[in-house]
Design an enzyme around this catalytic site. Structure first.
Site, PDB file in Angstrom:
ATOM      1  N   CYS A   1       3.023 -73.666 -18.451  1.00  0.00           N
ATOM      2  CA  CYS A   1       2.020 -72.672 -18.066  1.00  0.00           C
ATOM      3  C   CYS A   1       2.337 -71.354 -18.766  1.00  0.00           C
ATOM      4  O   CYS A   1       3.485 -70.907 -18.756  1.00  0.00           O
ATOM      5  CB  CYS A   1       2.046 -72.465 -16.556  1.00  0.00           C
ATOM      6  SG  CYS A   1       1.770 -73.966 -15.631  1.00  0.00           S
TER       7      CYS A   1
ATOM      8  N   ARG B   1      18.201 -67.710  -0.359  1.00  0.00           N
ATOM      9  CA  ARG B   1      17.805 -66.328  -0.075  1.00  0.00           C
ATOM     10  C   ARG B   1      17.447 -66.126   1.373  1.00  0.00           C
ATOM     11  O   ARG B   1      17.722 -65.117   1.979  1.00  0.00           O
ATOM     12  CB  ARG B   1      16.608 -65.983  -0.973  1.00  0.00           C
ATOM     13  CG  ARG B   1      15.872 -64.721  -0.553  1.00  0.00           C
ATOM     14  CD  ARG B   1      14.914 -64.284  -1.636  1.00  0.00           C
ATOM     15  NE  ARG B   1      15.576 -64.226  -2.911  1.00  0.00           N
ATOM     16  CZ  ARG B   1      14.969 -64.449  -4.080  1.00  0.00           C
ATOM     17  NH1 ARG B   1      13.694 -64.764  -4.116  1.00  0.00           N
ATOM     18  NH2 ARG B   1      15.634 -64.374  -5.201  1.00  0.00           N
ATOM     19  N   TYR B   2      16.734 -67.106   1.926  1.00  0.00           N
ATOM     20  CA  TYR B   2      16.285 -67.010   3.315  1.00  0.00           C
ATOM     21  C   TYR B   2      17.300 -67.714   4.213  1.00  0.00           C
ATOM     22  O   TYR B   2      18.040 -68.581   3.761  1.00  0.00           O
ATOM     23  CB  TYR B   2      14.911 -67.661   3.456  1.00  0.00           C
ATOM     24  CG  TYR B   2      13.808 -66.960   2.702  1.00  0.00           C
ATOM     25  CD1 TYR B   2      13.287 -65.743   3.151  1.00  0.00           C
ATOM     26  CD2 TYR B   2      13.278 -67.503   1.537  1.00  0.00           C
ATOM     27  CE1 TYR B   2      12.260 -65.111   2.466  1.00  0.00           C
ATOM     28  CE2 TYR B   2      12.243 -66.872   0.848  1.00  0.00           C
ATOM     29  CZ  TYR B   2      11.749 -65.679   1.314  1.00  0.00           C
ATOM     30  OH  TYR B   2      10.732 -65.056   0.657  1.00  0.00           O
TER      31      TYR B   2
ATOM     32  N   CYS C   1       8.607 -79.721 -17.750  1.00  0.00           N
ATOM     33  CA  CYS C   1       7.278 -79.766 -17.147  1.00  0.00           C
ATOM     34  C   CYS C   1       6.356 -80.486 -18.113  1.00  0.00           C
ATOM     35  O   CYS C   1       6.557 -80.406 -19.324  1.00  0.00           O
ATOM     36  CB  CYS C   1       6.715 -78.354 -16.966  1.00  0.00           C
ATOM     37  SG  CYS C   1       7.557 -77.362 -15.749  1.00  0.00           S
TER      38      CYS C   1
ATOM     39  N   ARG D   1       9.271 -68.693 -14.708  1.00  0.00           N
ATOM     40  CA  ARG D   1      10.565 -69.157 -15.247  1.00  0.00           C
ATOM     41  C   ARG D   1      10.409 -69.540 -16.713  1.00  0.00           C
ATOM     42  O   ARG D   1      11.085 -70.433 -17.229  1.00  0.00           O
ATOM     43  CB  ARG D   1      11.082 -70.339 -14.431  1.00  0.00           C
ATOM     44  CG  ARG D   1      11.180 -70.001 -12.962  1.00  0.00           C
ATOM     45  CD  ARG D   1      12.106 -70.915 -12.179  1.00  0.00           C
ATOM     46  NE  ARG D   1      11.987 -70.615 -10.759  1.00  0.00           N
ATOM     47  CZ  ARG D   1      11.383 -71.408  -9.882  1.00  0.00           C
ATOM     48  NH1 ARG D   1      10.868 -72.560 -10.254  1.00  0.00           N
ATOM     49  NH2 ARG D   1      11.309 -71.045  -8.617  1.00  0.00           N
TER      50      ARG D   1
ATOM     51  N   ASP E   1       6.023 -61.499  -4.378  1.00  0.00           N
ATOM     52  CA  ASP E   1       7.426 -61.911  -4.380  1.00  0.00           C
ATOM     53  C   ASP E   1       8.185 -60.732  -4.974  1.00  0.00           C
ATOM     54  O   ASP E   1       8.080 -60.449  -6.163  1.00  0.00           O
ATOM     55  CB  ASP E   1       7.615 -63.199  -5.190  1.00  0.00           C
ATOM     56  CG  ASP E   1       8.747 -64.057  -4.648  1.00  0.00           C
ATOM     57  OD1 ASP E   1       9.657 -63.489  -3.993  1.00  0.00           O
ATOM     58  OD2 ASP E   1       8.736 -65.289  -4.878  1.00  0.00           O
TER      59      ASP E   1
ATOM     60  N   ARG F   1      16.544 -71.961   4.555  1.00  0.00           N
ATOM     61  CA  ARG F   1      15.996 -72.849   3.534  1.00  0.00           C
ATOM     62  C   ARG F   1      16.476 -72.455   2.147  1.00  0.00           C
ATOM     63  O   ARG F   1      16.820 -71.300   1.903  1.00  0.00           O
ATOM     64  CB  ARG F   1      14.465 -72.863   3.578  1.00  0.00           C
ATOM     65  CG  ARG F   1      13.820 -71.488   3.490  1.00  0.00           C
ATOM     66  CD  ARG F   1      12.492 -71.526   4.245  1.00  0.00           C
ATOM     67  NE  ARG F   1      11.683 -70.317   4.040  1.00  0.00           N
ATOM     68  CZ  ARG F   1      11.879 -69.171   4.693  1.00  0.00           C
ATOM     69  NH1 ARG F   1      12.886 -69.041   5.531  1.00  0.00           N
ATOM     70  NH2 ARG F   1      11.096 -68.135   4.478  1.00  0.00           N
TER      71      ARG F   1
ATOM     72  N   LYS G   1       9.212 -63.026  -0.411  1.00  0.00           N
ATOM     73  CA  LYS G   1       7.752 -62.926  -0.356  1.00  0.00           C
ATOM     74  C   LYS G   1       7.335 -61.949   0.741  1.00  0.00           C
ATOM     75  O   LYS G   1       7.733 -62.104   1.884  1.00  0.00           O
ATOM     76  CB  LYS G   1       7.158 -64.300  -0.085  1.00  0.00           C
ATOM     77  CG  LYS G   1       7.466 -65.298  -1.172  1.00  0.00           C
ATOM     78  CD  LYS G   1       7.021 -66.687  -0.771  1.00  0.00           C
ATOM     79  CE  LYS G   1       7.438 -67.717  -1.795  1.00  0.00           C
ATOM     80  NZ  LYS G   1       8.906 -67.960  -1.784  1.00  0.00           N
TER      81      LYS G   1
ATOM     82  N   ASP H   1       4.171 -61.948 -10.984  1.00  0.00           N
ATOM     83  CA  ASP H   1       5.413 -61.176 -10.920  1.00  0.00           C
ATOM     84  C   ASP H   1       5.722 -60.489 -12.249  1.00  0.00           C
ATOM     85  O   ASP H   1       4.901 -60.456 -13.146  1.00  0.00           O
ATOM     86  CB  ASP H   1       6.561 -62.037 -10.383  1.00  0.00           C
ATOM     87  CG  ASP H   1       6.892 -63.158 -11.334  1.00  0.00           C
ATOM     88  OD1 ASP H   1       6.919 -62.915 -12.556  1.00  0.00           O
ATOM     89  OD2 ASP H   1       7.116 -64.291 -10.862  1.00  0.00           O
TER      90      ASP H   1
ATOM     91  N   CYS I   1       4.050 -68.747 -16.479  1.00  0.00           N
ATOM     92  CA  CYS I   1       5.203 -69.208 -15.696  1.00  0.00           C
ATOM     93  C   CYS I   1       6.215 -68.092 -15.469  1.00  0.00           C
ATOM     94  O   CYS I   1       6.579 -67.364 -16.377  1.00  0.00           O
ATOM     95  CB  CYS I   1       5.889 -70.358 -16.420  1.00  0.00           C
ATOM     96  SG  CYS I   1       7.319 -71.022 -15.533  1.00  0.00           S
TER      97      CYS I   1
HETATM   98  C1  LIG Z   1       9.383 -69.184  -1.901  1.00  0.00           C
HETATM   99  C2  LIG Z   1      10.788 -69.441  -1.643  1.00  0.00           C
HETATM  100  C3  LIG Z   1      11.189 -70.230  -0.552  1.00  0.00           C
HETATM  101  C4  LIG Z   1      10.188 -70.834   0.425  1.00  0.00           C
HETATM  102  O1  LIG Z   1       9.513 -69.820   1.092  1.00  0.00           O
HETATM  103  P1  LIG Z   1       8.426 -70.148   2.239  1.00  0.00           P
HETATM  104  O2  LIG Z   1       7.834 -68.823   2.596  1.00  0.00           O
HETATM  105  O3  LIG Z   1       9.188 -70.783   3.358  1.00  0.00           O
HETATM  106  O4  LIG Z   1       7.441 -71.089   1.644  1.00  0.00           O
HETATM  107  C5  LIG Z   1      12.523 -70.418  -0.359  1.00  0.00           C
HETATM  108  N1  LIG Z   1      13.448 -69.855  -1.170  1.00  0.00           N
HETATM  109  C6  LIG Z   1      13.103 -69.090  -2.219  1.00  0.00           C
HETATM  110  C7  LIG Z   1      14.156 -68.492  -3.072  1.00  0.00           C
HETATM  111  C8  LIG Z   1      11.757 -68.859  -2.487  1.00  0.00           C
HETATM  112  O5  LIG Z   1      11.403 -68.102  -3.538  1.00  0.00           O
END
Ligand SMILES: *Cc1c(COP(=O)(O)O)cnc(C)c1O
Length: 408
Positions: free
Chosen positions: A167, A150-151, A163, A172, A368, A154, A375, A331, A170
């Site tokens: 939880c 998404r980002y 798990c 998921r 989120d 990363r 986020k 969420d 959760c």
């Molecule tokens: C939370 C998340 C991350 C990591 O986010 P950071 O703000 O860098 O901790 C990466 N990808 C997805 C899809 C996420 O939900």
């Protein structure tokens, strides 16, 4: 020796200056005794006669998880209405509680925070119009199954759906523990191939399920394959094992992790009562192995939705070398509506922390966003007025101050 003392000696080095098989600095004390003394040993509930040699092993904890109403009944009273809903709830959302985590439940408190997070409740059957099946659009943003990108730099990489404790809050919830969805070998291979061919991915968040549900060898293999990719700079493990199965953090595990540094661990403590001697020992091992540890708390109605609880939690976490990283707004997943608070509650909690205590104890409060928005941080607005170059700011104590900005 009382069972409690026996348990204490079984989870930690005999004396604070023991240097045997420690990964950190030789000669450094394993812990500061009067700080560790603030972390009580789990009371063991119905498992008081279990020998230490079993209780302290994660395999025993895993094998003896509470998965039925019959066993739950021996630990705490379950009201009639909850009994009736039990089958229906657990048919939709799995139940599994490690004896360790179950023993932290206060049987006399129907609102016990440990209980609310782990024992199924009829409220989970209530589905609201606003609830979503894939609240964070994690599946929509999957270029290959089991990996969300998404980002820009990363990815989130799911390596298992299991798990130790399921939880109740959760996000998921519908996916975990479904064997048909366990990460198959092909899915892992495809995920790693994706990361390899995307040079912009410098940070891999390994999640699930709980990645520590995998064996040391399987995890070692995944970490090794990621480490072989030159553009991967850091690896993060998202795991709740330090909270729900701290026995899983063995010396062998952390020695393996130490070979793949930098490995960050993000865990999920929600309440100060989860900060036990066992959890302290687990995070000590991780930190000694060189893993920076962060905490991702979820804001839960009736569990931790007040500033005093969050402050107490964050103070304990810092003594455990765990840095509060995020507080998540609950969420829109199905079956967790009873946990949701107003967004203003999170903002208020942050306002009660900032300035009033160590900045290290102040995480970001994030929503989120549904539909894959990611986020989004929310913060009380400390700017009272901003006219031309003249700023009026309000500090944590409610006093206002002026600041003159330079000319353009
Ligand atoms: C939370 C998340 C991350 C990591 O986010 P950071 O703000 O860098 O901790 C990466 N990808 C997805 C899809 C996420 O939900």
């Amino acid at each position: 020796m009382s069972p409690t003392e026996t348990a204490a000696s079984a989870i930690a080095p005999k004396d604070a200056t023991s240097t045997e098989d420690r990964i950190g600095m030789p000669g450094a004390p394993a812990f500061i005794p009067h700080l560790r003394a603030r972390f009580p040993v789990a009371p063991r509930s119905i498992w008081k006669d279990v020998p230490d040699s079993d209780w302290t092993k994660w395999q025993w904890q895993q094998r003896n998880r509470v998965t039925s109403l019959d066993v739950l009944d021996k630990i705490l009273p379950i009201p009639a209405a909850e009994r009736q809903a039990f089958e229906e709830v657990t048919a939709q959302f799995h139940m599994g509680i490690t004896p360790y985590y179950a023993s932290l439940i206060d049987p006399d408190d129907p609102r016990c925070p440990i209980r609310q997070q782990s024992v199924p409740s009829a409220a989970e059957l209530r589905v609201l119009d606003t609830d979503l099946a894939d609240p964070l659009a994690e599946e929509r943003d999957m270029p290959v199954p089991g990996l969300t990108h998404r980002y820009p730099d990363r990815v989130l990489f799911y390596v298992t759906h299991n798990c130790p404790v399921y939880c109740r809050h959760c996000t998921r919830k519908r996916k975990v523990a479904d064997p048909s969805r366990s990460a198959l070998k092909k899915q892992l291979d495809d995920g790693i191939a994706y990361i390899e061919s995307h040079r912009e991915v410098r940070d891999v968040v390994i999640s699930g399920g709980d990645p520590l549900s995998l064996s040391d060898d399987r995890l070692d293999d995944i970490l090794g394959r990621l480490r072989a990719i030159e553009h991967v700079e850091i690896i993060r493990l998202g795991t709740r094992n330090p909270v729900t199965l701290p026995q899983r953090i063995t010396d062998d595990l952390v020695k393996m992790l130490a070979r793949h540094q930098p490995v960050f661990v993000n865990t999920h403590f929600n309440h100060p009562r989860e900060c036990t001697a066992e959890a302290y020992e687990a995070t000590r091992r991780l930190a000694d192995a060189g893993c920076p540890i962060g905490n991702q708390m979820v804001l839960l109605r009736g569990v931790n939705d007040d500033p005093a609880t969050v402050k107490a939690l964050n103070h304990k976490l810092l003594m455990m070398r765990v840095r509060p990283y995020y507080i998540y707004q609950c969420d829109l997943a199905k079956g967790i509506g009873h946990f949701r608070t107003k967004v203003s509650k999170g903002i208020e909690i942050l306002k009660c922390l900032r300035g009033h205590t160590s900045g290290l104890a102040v995480p970001y409060f994030v929503v989120d966003a549904p539909n894959g928005g990611g986020k989004i941080p929310l913060l009380h607005d400390y700017v009272v007025a901003h006219e031309d170059n003249h700023l009026t700011l309000c500090n944590y104590a409610g006093k206002t101050y002026c600041y003159e900005e330079p000319e353009e």
